[in-house]
Motif scaffolding. Structure first.
Motif, PDB file in Angstrom:
ATOM      1  N   SER A  61       0.879  -1.227   0.029  1.00 18.72           N
ATOM      2  CA  SER A  61      -0.096  -0.036  -0.001  1.00 18.72           C
ATOM      3  C   SER A  61       0.785   1.150  -0.052  1.00 18.72           C
ATOM      4  N   GLY A  62       0.269   2.235  -0.326  1.00 22.99           N
ATOM      5  CA  GLY A  62       0.992   3.637  -0.442  1.00 22.99           C
ATOM      6  C   GLY A  62       1.294   3.956   0.978  1.00 22.99           C
ATOM      7  N   GLU A  63       0.567   3.602   1.878  1.00 27.82           N
ATOM      8  CA  GLU A  63       0.914   3.818   3.441  1.00 27.82           C
ATOM      9  C   GLU A  63       2.302   3.237   3.752  1.00 27.82           C
ATOM     10  N   GLU A  64       2.499   2.215   3.360  1.00 29.00           N
ATOM     11  CA  GLU A  64       3.566   1.393   3.668  1.00 29.00           C
ATOM     12  C   GLU A  64       4.723   1.849   2.924  1.00 29.00           C
ATOM     13  N   VAL A  65       4.477   2.128   1.847  1.00 30.44           N
ATOM     14  CA  VAL A  65       5.739   2.781   0.885  1.00 30.44           C
ATOM     15  C   VAL A  65       6.261   4.117   1.607  1.00 30.44           C
ATOM     16  N   CYS A  66       5.234   5.095   2.091  1.00 32.74           N
ATOM     17  CA  CYS A  66       5.386   6.197   2.736  1.00 32.74           C
ATOM     18  C   CYS A  66       6.138   5.828   4.011  1.00 32.74           C
ATOM     19  N   HIS A  67       5.739   4.858   4.860  1.00 32.88           N
ATOM     20  CA  HIS A  67       6.180   4.465   6.017  1.00 32.88           C
ATOM     21  C   HIS A  67       7.599   4.334   5.750  1.00 32.88           C
ATOM     22  N   LYS A  68       8.063   3.316   4.814  1.00 35.15           N
ATOM     23  CA  LYS A  68       9.191   2.892   4.424  1.00 35.15           C
ATOM     24  C   LYS A  68      10.383   3.975   4.288  1.00 35.15           C
ATOM     25  N   ILE A  69       9.832   4.981   3.304  1.00 29.13           N
ATOM     26  CA  ILE A  69      10.484   5.951   3.019  1.00 29.13           C
ATOM     27  C   ILE A  69      10.876   6.879   3.910  1.00 29.13           C
ATOM     28  N   ARG A  70      10.006   7.162   4.871  1.00 29.71           N
ATOM     29  CA  ARG A  70      10.023   7.860   6.098  1.00 29.71           C
ATOM     30  C   ARG A  70      11.174   7.379   6.853  1.00 29.71           C
ATOM     31  N   GLY A  71      11.199   6.134   6.951  1.00 30.21           N
ATOM     32  CA  GLY A  71      12.250   5.407   7.757  1.00 30.21           C
ATOM     33  C   GLY A  71      13.557   5.917   7.601  1.00 30.21           C
ATOM     34  N   LYS A  72      13.957   6.224   6.292  1.00 28.37           N
ATOM     35  CA  LYS A  72      15.207   6.737   6.005  1.00 28.37           C
ATOM     36  C   LYS A  72      15.213   8.213   5.390  1.00 28.37           C
ATOM     37  N   SER A  73      14.202   8.863   5.156  1.00 30.04           N
ATOM     38  CA  SER A  73      14.303  10.170   4.478  1.00 30.04           C
ATOM     39  C   SER A  73      13.378  11.056   4.884  1.00 30.04           C
ATOM     40  N   HIS A  94      -0.377  11.116   9.249  1.00 31.68           N
ATOM     41  CA  HIS A  94       0.242  10.527  10.420  1.00 31.68           C
ATOM     42  C   HIS A  94       1.365   9.896  10.213  1.00 31.68           C
ATOM     43  N   ILE A  95       1.508   8.976   8.973  1.00 27.59           N
ATOM     44  CA  ILE A  95       2.670   8.194   8.720  1.00 27.59           C
ATOM     45  C   ILE A  95       3.675   8.960   8.068  1.00 27.59           C
ATOM     46  N   GLY A  96       3.501  10.508   8.055  1.00 29.48           N
ATOM     47  CA  GLY A  96       4.533  11.300   7.563  1.00 29.48           C
ATOM     48  C   GLY A  96       4.578  11.754   6.295  1.00 29.48           C
ATOM     49  N   ALA A  97       3.238  11.787   5.653  1.00 28.82           N
ATOM     50  CA  ALA A  97       3.242  12.418   4.346  1.00 28.82           C
ATOM     51  C   ALA A  97       2.935  13.832   4.598  1.00 28.82           C
ATOM     52  N   ASP A  98       3.565  14.813   3.564  1.00 28.75           N
ATOM     53  CA  ASP A  98       3.494  16.202   3.896  1.00 28.75           C
ATOM     54  C   ASP A  98       2.258  16.877   3.383  1.00 28.75           C
ATOM     55  N   ASP A  99       1.470  16.089   2.426  1.00 26.75           N
ATOM     56  CA  ASP A  99       0.309  16.797   1.991  1.00 26.75           C
ATOM     57  C   ASP A  99      -0.390  15.406   1.299  1.00 26.75           C
ATOM     58  N   TYR A 100      -1.703  15.849   1.082  1.00 29.07           N
ATOM     59  CA  TYR A 100      -2.535  14.806   0.250  1.00 29.07           C
ATOM     60  C   TYR A 100      -3.255  15.708  -0.775  1.00 29.07           C
ATOM     61  N   ASP A 179      14.937  11.877  19.218  1.00 26.73           N
ATOM     62  CA  ASP A 179      14.898  10.676  18.656  1.00 26.73           C
ATOM     63  C   ASP A 179      15.544  10.820  17.108  1.00 26.73           C
ATOM     64  N   GLU A 180      15.594  11.856  16.455  1.00 26.76           N
ATOM     65  CA  GLU A 180      16.277  11.971  15.246  1.00 26.76           C
ATOM     66  C   GLU A 180      17.747  11.925  15.434  1.00 26.76           C
ATOM     67  N   LEU A 186      23.579   7.054  16.187  1.00 26.23           N
ATOM     68  CA  LEU A 186      23.720   5.715  16.620  1.00 26.23           C
ATOM     69  C   LEU A 186      23.154   4.577  15.796  1.00 26.23           C
ATOM     70  N   GLY A 187      22.222   5.097  14.913  1.00 28.96           N
ATOM     71  CA  GLY A 187      21.516   4.342  13.946  1.00 28.96           C
ATOM     72  C   GLY A 187      20.236   3.866  14.580  1.00 28.96           C
ATOM     73  N   GLU A 188      19.355   3.384  13.795  1.00 25.01           N
ATOM     74  CA  GLU A 188      17.806   3.050  13.985  1.00 25.01           C
ATOM     75  C   GLU A 188      17.760   1.966  15.123  1.00 25.01           C
ATOM     76  N   GLU A 189      18.730   1.002  15.309  1.00 25.24           N
ATOM     77  CA  GLU A 189      18.733  -0.500  15.955  1.00 25.24           C
ATOM     78  C   GLU A 189      18.827   0.029  17.237  1.00 25.24           C
ATOM     79  N   TYR A 190      19.244   1.182  17.366  1.00 29.21           N
ATOM     80  CA  TYR A 190      19.720   1.525  19.010  1.00 29.21           C
ATOM     81  C   TYR A 190      18.193   1.847  19.917  1.00 29.21           C
TER      82      TYR A 190
END
Ligand code: CA
Length: 231
Positions: A61-73, A94-100, A179-180, A186-190
């Motif tokens: 889903s677009g939501e998941e794509v958004c979430h995955k991209i947000r995880g790194k960018s 909520h999942i981090g899109a800037d606009d819709y 958090d950022e 330290l990387g995300e796994e911390y």
């Protein structure tokens, strides 16, 4: 003309084509993806300035794509949704899109929204250094050579401190949350307590500030985090 690359993720070929020709006519370079997996692969490969992302895709889903991209960018993401999907919108933001933007949309409106967001982002996230060399007051940072000097003396930083310093000088107007900074340092796994970052900041200040207790470079923004004060 703008050289910015926009990733358009849309499985409806007709919309994909119309949006592509609109964006190309405005001087953007368009990278097309027809499903989520392709979108993620292309996002990794290309230097994307903005993502236009359909919510309903055939695979992920677009939501998941958004979430995955947000995880790194922090790349701007505009979600494309159909009217019936409007309850997803809040979720989308909520999942981090800037606009819709809701289909059917006017091309003029779409182009305007994209321009607004790109302008806003380039203002907020304007890298301070143009090359890989940064000089401010008594600090000299050679990014490529991994060298930091203060008053001509080389200062050794840990990997975490170096990562933090680079993030600060790269985006000097940004207030980084703890958090950022943890992710950056330290990387995300911390999974540790987020105040741990304060000790990294403290160590970094000891090394680069004239008066670590009254820092000029790494400034505390109360209730929010830290930002670079050396601009
Ligand atoms: Ca769709």
């Amino acid at each position: 003309m703008s050289e910015k690359k926009i990733l358009v993720v849309e499985d409806e070929v007709k919309i994909l084509e119309v949006v592509t020709s609109l964006l190309e006519s405005r001087g953007y370079q368009v990278i097309q993806a027809v499903d989520g997996k392709e979108a993620l692969v292309l996002f990794e490969r290309e230097n994307i300035s903005l993502v236009l992302l359909d919510l309903m895709l055939p695979d992920i889903s677009g939501e998941e794509v958004c979430h995955k991209i947000r995880g790194k960018s922090r790349v701007p993401i505009i979600m494309l949704t159909a009217k019936a999907e409007e309850e997803h919108l809040l979720n989308g933001l909520h999942i981090g899109a800037d606009d819709y933007i809701t289909k059917p949309f006017s091309l003029r409106e779409l182009a305007a929204r994209i321009e607004v967001i790109l302008r806003r982002v380039s203002g907020e996230l304007k890298p301070l250094y143009q090359s890989n060399y940064f000089e401010k007051g008594e600090l000299v940072i050679d990014v490529e050579a991994n060298i930091l000097k203060k008053r001509g003396q080389q200062i050794k930083l840990t990997r975490s401190e170096w990562n933090l310093l680079l993030a600060f000088i790269k985006y000097p107007n940004k207030v980084f949350t703890r958090d950022e900074l943890i992710q950056i340092a330290l990387g995300e796994e911390y999974g540790g307590y987020d105040r741990t970052i304060d000790s990294h900041i403290k160590n970094l200040r000891q090394k680069i500030e004239d008066v670590p207790k009254s820092p000029a470079y790494i400034v505390t923004v109360h209730g929010k985090g830290y930002k670079f004060g050396g601009v």
